[in-house]
Structures are given as C-alpha cells and as structure tokens.
Design a protein around this motif. Structure first.
Motif, short mmCIF file in Angstrom:
data_model
loop_
_atom_site.label_atom_id
_atom_site.label_comp_id
_atom_site.label_asym_id
_atom_site.label_seq_id
_atom_site.Cartn_x
_atom_site.Cartn_y
_atom_site.Cartn_z
N LEU A 169 -74.34 -8.82 4.87
CA LEU A 169 -73.18 -9.92 5.07
C LEU A 169 -71.95 -8.97 4.88
CD1 LEU A 169 -74.13 -12.89 2.58
CD2 LEU A 169 -73.70 -12.90 4.87
N GLN A 170 -72.04 -7.72 4.00
CA GLN A 170 -70.94 -7.22 4.04
C GLN A 170 -70.75 -6.37 5.59
OE1 GLN A 170 -72.52 -5.23 0.15
NE2 GLN A 170 -70.34 -5.13 -0.21
N LYS A 171 -71.66 -5.61 6.04
CA LYS A 171 -71.34 -5.07 7.13
C LYS A 171 -71.33 -6.03 8.43
CE LYS A 171 -74.80 -1.36 6.34
NZ LYS A 171 -73.87 -0.31 6.62
N GLY A 172 -71.62 -7.27 8.38
CA GLY A 172 -71.16 -8.17 9.32
C GLY A 172 -69.78 -9.02 9.19
N GLY A 173 -69.28 -8.70 7.72
CA GLY A 173 -67.92 -9.25 7.58
C GLY A 173 -68.12 -10.84 7.36
N ARG A 174 -69.27 -11.20 6.87
CA ARG A 174 -69.49 -12.62 6.60
C ARG A 174 -69.62 -12.88 5.11
NH1 ARG A 174 -71.06 -14.72 11.61
NH2 ARG A 174 -70.30 -13.14 13.12
N ILE A 175 -69.01 -12.22 4.24
CA ILE A 175 -69.10 -12.23 2.91
C ILE A 175 -68.56 -13.51 2.28
CG2 ILE A 175 -67.01 -10.69 2.27
CD1 ILE A 175 -70.70 -10.51 0.70
N GLY A 176 -67.39 -14.07 3.07
CA GLY A 176 -66.73 -15.20 2.44
C GLY A 176 -66.24 -15.15 1.20
N LEU A 177 -66.45 -15.96 0.44
CA LEU A 177 -65.97 -15.93 -1.25
C LEU A 177 -67.02 -15.35 -2.24
CD1 LEU A 177 -64.25 -19.41 -1.22
CD2 LEU A 177 -63.21 -17.29 -0.71
N VAL A 178 -67.94 -14.80 -1.43
CA VAL A 178 -69.05 -14.06 -2.37
C VAL A 178 -68.60 -12.74 -2.64
CG1 VAL A 178 -71.40 -13.60 -2.46
CG2 VAL A 178 -70.94 -15.34 -1.17
N SER A 179 -68.81 -12.59 -4.17
CA SER A 179 -68.01 -11.28 -4.62
C SER A 179 -68.87 -10.21 -4.11
CB SER A 179 -67.92 -11.39 -5.98
OG SER A 179 -67.66 -10.16 -6.37
N ALA A 180 -68.45 -9.13 -3.27
CA ALA A 180 -69.17 -8.26 -2.98
C ALA A 180 -69.65 -7.13 -3.98
CB ALA A 180 -68.28 -7.37 -1.98
N MET A 181 -69.03 -7.03 -5.26
CA MET A 181 -69.41 -6.41 -6.33
C MET A 181 -70.68 -6.98 -6.95
SD MET A 181 -67.25 -4.14 -6.78
CE MET A 181 -67.74 -3.66 -8.46
N LEU A 182 -70.84 -8.32 -6.64
CA LEU A 182 -72.29 -8.80 -7.27
C LEU A 182 -73.39 -8.10 -6.62
CD1 LEU A 182 -71.74 -12.48 -7.17
CD2 LEU A 182 -71.94 -11.11 -9.47
N GLY A 183 -73.41 -7.62 -5.46
CA GLY A 183 -74.50 -7.02 -4.67
C GLY A 183 -74.36 -5.55 -5.14
N MET A 184 -73.68 -4.86 -6.11
CA MET A 184 -73.68 -3.63 -6.39
C MET A 184 -74.87 -3.39 -7.46
SD MET A 184 -71.76 -2.29 -4.11
CE MET A 184 -70.53 -2.97 -3.13
N SER A 185 -75.13 -4.52 -8.18
CA SER A 185 -76.31 -4.26 -9.12
C SER A 185 -77.28 -4.84 -8.30
CB SER A 185 -75.83 -5.27 -10.42
OG SER A 185 -77.06 -5.53 -11.04
N LEU A 186 -78.57 -4.01 -8.61
CA LEU A 186 -79.89 -4.49 -7.98
C LEU A 186 -80.35 -5.83 -8.68
CD1 LEU A 186 -81.49 -0.96 -7.63
CD2 LEU A 186 -80.26 -2.60 -5.84
N SER A 187 -80.00 -5.85 -9.86
CA SER A 187 -80.56 -7.00 -10.68
C SER A 187 -79.67 -8.27 -10.76
CB SER A 187 -80.71 -6.60 -12.22
OG SER A 187 -79.41 -6.26 -12.77
N LEU A 188 -78.53 -8.38 -10.77
CA LEU A 188 -77.83 -9.64 -10.66
C LEU A 188 -77.61 -10.19 -9.00
CD1 LEU A 188 -75.89 -11.30 -12.24
CD2 LEU A 188 -73.86 -9.88 -11.71
N LYS A 189 -78.15 -11.22 -9.15
CA LYS A 189 -78.10 -11.77 -7.58
C LYS A 189 -77.46 -12.96 -7.41
CE LYS A 189 -81.70 -9.08 -6.50
NZ LYS A 189 -81.33 -8.03 -5.21
#
Length: 285
Positions: A169-189
C-alpha cells in the motif's frame, strides 16, 4: 437480455467473481497491470496467482483502462441490443476509474448511461454490482427505480480486511488515512476499511495475525447486526487456506449473515495489498 434492456458493467477492481459475471451477464472493464516489459489486462491475460508469483522480482504498477477501451465496451453493449447501462466502479477516492468512465459516458451517444461511485473497494463494491444485476435480471426493475434503489445500497456495503504487510500500500501510494507507522511493527496490524468518502482508514487494530482476522470477523458481525439480514463475501489474497477457514468461522459466527460470495481478489487490488489479505464484505439487506 432482460425486458428493460438494461446492462450492468463493473470495473475489475470490484472483484466480482467470474461465476456471478457469467450468471448475470455483467460486462467487465479490466484495469491495467503494468510491468517493465508489458501491460496486462486484469483478469483477462494475467491472473492473480501469476502476479503474486512475480512480486519478488517486480512490483508492477496499475493504471486505468484507456478511453478507447471504455468506448469499445460501450459499443459492444449497444451492439448487443441494450439501451441503458449502469456502470459500477470502485471508489473515486482510490482510483480515477469513476471519473474517466463518467467523462466517456457524457460524450457517448446511443446508450443512456449512469455511473455509480460506490466509495468502496474490492468486493465491497462488487456486492453492489451483483445486487444491481439481481435487481435488473431477477426482479426486472425498471431504469428509474434501479437508479434510485442502487444509490441506497452504497452506504449499506462495507468491507473490512487485514494484510500481512503494509509495504505494498505504501509503495503504491494507496495508504489513505491508514497510519504507515502501524506497519512498522510486525505484530500490530490495522484492519482497513473505506470511510464515507471512499478513502482507506484504520477501522481497528490488533496484535498478531490470528487476532487481526478475528477483528475482521468482529467488525463484519457488528455491521451485519445493524440489519435483520446481510449478505457476506469472504475474500483472500494468496491466502486460500486462511480464506476457507475464515468462511467457516463467518458462517458460524455471523448468524444473521449468509456467505454468498467467496474467492480470490483480482490482480489489480493484489498489487497494492500483497499476499496475505483476508477480507469480509457485508451488504445489509
């Protein structure tokens, strides 16, 4: 052909399964999958598993079909004897498909065309397309009633999904209002849905894969509970075994919802979500 000579068309981002497209004669507008050496038509000359298999080598880009493809499809529908056309598209907040088709329709003669922005994605849009086809073919609804009724379906459809990673989603620029920081943790989805404007947002958060899938089920159950009966769609992205297990759980867990659709998301959405998507669409009835 139905007696009112109304056709239904959907773009491939709606992920309407082939059996429903065949049953109701839904015309299909493929989005484009662009690799460095070639462009493919989503669901026609590239299938989801082929795209997923190539992801480690190249992450393709997606784009809209060109205007000529749209008018060629309009020509085909007219030649098939239809006089009116309802086009169901994914959210204008996530794709330019709606605006492109709308502009093409304004300049086209020989068909009365209405284009519906579902403000949704994947099977959240697809359930609306299927419902439109049922109204036209099973209920023999006339054009004016169809246009009124189908607009009322838009807020009654939601999709909730979780991903293995947010990097696509980040690479495609489609992240919208989803916080990119959430994806930095492998456990927090994050569990992702579309808001009223048709933009991705974080509907909930969960720790770990199992809990994120459970949260998808919880959110689907909550939305389905707002109606006496709901139609459900359980979709996966290169996660077939988990998709089958999730369908079984949904059938037992969401008592006022019937799973009518199940399957694999298309390559166009899969480019932006990567392998590991589990999603549930709900259409309140």
């Amino acid at each position: 052909m139905n007696k009112n000579k109304i056709a239904v068309m959907a773009d491939s981002g709606t992920d309407v399964p082939p059996n429903y497209r065949e049953k109701y004669g839904i015309y299909w507008l493929p989005l484009l999958i662009n690799y460095s050496d070639r462009t493919y038509l989503d669901g026609i000359d590239i299938q989801p598993h082929e795209m997923y298999d190539r992801l480690p080598v190249e992450i393709p880009k997606t784009s809209l079909p060109d205007r000529g493809m749209v008018t060629d499809l309009f020509d085909r529908i007219k030649a098939d004897g239809y006089e009116k056309l309802l086009v169901v598209t994914i959210s204008s907040g996530l794709s330019g498909t709606y605006n492109m088709v709308r502009l093409a329709a304004e300049d086209y003669s020989g068909l009365e065309i209405s284009v519906l922005d579902t403000r949704n994605i994947s099977i959240g849009s697809g359930l609306i397309a299927i419902r439109a086809a049922q109204m036209v073919n099973d209920e023999e609804m006339d054009w004016h009633e169809l246009l009124i009724r189908i607009k009322h379906e838009v807020p009654k459809s939601k999709v909730f999904f979780c991903l293995d990673t947010l990097k696509y989603l980040q690479k495609g620029g489609r992240i919208g209002l989803v916080s990119a920081m959430l994806g930095m943790s492998l456990s927090l989805k994050p569990i992702i849905s579309c808001n009223a404007e048709g933009i991705y947002y974080t509907a909930a958060k969960a720790i770990g894969r199992a809990r994120s899938i459970q949260k998808v089920l919880d959110l689907a159950k909550e939305f389905a509970s707002q109606s006496s009966r709901s139609e459900l769609a359980v979709m996966n992205g290169y996660a077939e075994e988990e998709g089958i297990a999730t369908r079984r759980r949904a059938e037992a867990f969401i008592v006022n919802g019937e799973v009518t659709v199940t399957g694999q998301i298309g390559a166009a959405l899969g480019v932006h979500t990567g392998p590991g998507l589990i999603g549930i669409g709900v259409l309140q009835r």
